[in-house]
Design a protein around this motif. Sequence first.
Motif, PDB file in Angstrom:
ATOM      1  N   ASN A  97      -5.437   0.029  -1.300  1.00 34.64           N
ATOM      2  CA  ASN A  97      -6.225  -0.929  -0.517  1.00 34.64           C
ATOM      3  C   ASN A  97      -5.994  -2.377  -0.960  1.00 34.64           C
ATOM      4  O   ASN A  97      -6.938  -3.096  -1.310  1.00 34.64           O
ATOM      5  N   SER A 154       0.819  -1.221   0.000  1.00 33.21           N
ATOM      6  CA  SER A 154       0.000   0.000   0.000  1.00 33.21           C
ATOM      7  C   SER A 154       0.850   1.266   0.000  1.00 33.21           C
ATOM      8  O   SER A 154       0.359   2.341  -0.364  1.00 33.21           O
ATOM      9  N   ARG A 207      -5.407  -6.388  -0.822  1.00 33.74           N
ATOM     10  CA  ARG A 207      -5.907  -7.458   0.047  1.00 33.74           C
ATOM     11  C   ARG A 207      -5.003  -8.663  -0.159  1.00 33.74           C
ATOM     12  O   ARG A 207      -5.001  -9.263  -1.223  1.00 33.74           O
TER      13      ARG A 207
END
Length: 222
Positions: free
Chosen positions: A121, A115, A123
């Motif tokens: 964002n 990030s 994951r």
Amino acid sequence: MRGRWLSIALALSLVPSLLPGQIIPGTTGSQPTGPITTSQAARSAFPPGGGASAPAGYVLGPNDYVGVEVFGEDDLRTNGRLNPEGNLSVPLLGSVHLAGLTLTQAASKLTELYSRDYLVNPRVNVILQSYAKRRFSILGQVGRPGSYEMPEGSPGGIDLLEAIALAGGYSRIAAPERITVRRQGANGDQIFKVNAKKFNKGNGGGFRVEPGDTITVGESIF
């Protein structure tokens, strides 16, 4: 009779209009409707387990083999073994130190690193594919002195009495009250003097053997 035939003819004329609304098994009528949600996609991208069933709180170590997935970024998917220093080579990030972290902590670390400069964002999921071989040695008065692998279900350590059982139990002249465990630490070797004669076999021992330990079972003094 004429009125009855007119009623039957009227009913039959309505049948074709009902057929298009029927659901034929195996066609679109049996398919789910609506778009696939993000959570559904995440479940398919991130399998809940891995090649190995990691105990709760399992801490990664050198030579553990792991997989890393970044949702929506197939080019960043990778598998690899942590090197002797506990580092893993990760796309874009290079060598990242993961030893000493749980799988959740490792995923959080990679998420933070991605990030910073590369993704918005992200994951990340980290999966344990296979354990490194983790061994201990047991010497002295046991049935089968030697080096042993930790059981698959307990890669992080086992009870001392279980370790002795793996080595064939005590010999006839063993002294359970005179056991020494040598453990390599960051600041040098640690030596533990253990009196296993006090341990209750039914409830386990009371000393945890860790990977790399060397156990020496002493001899009885007559």
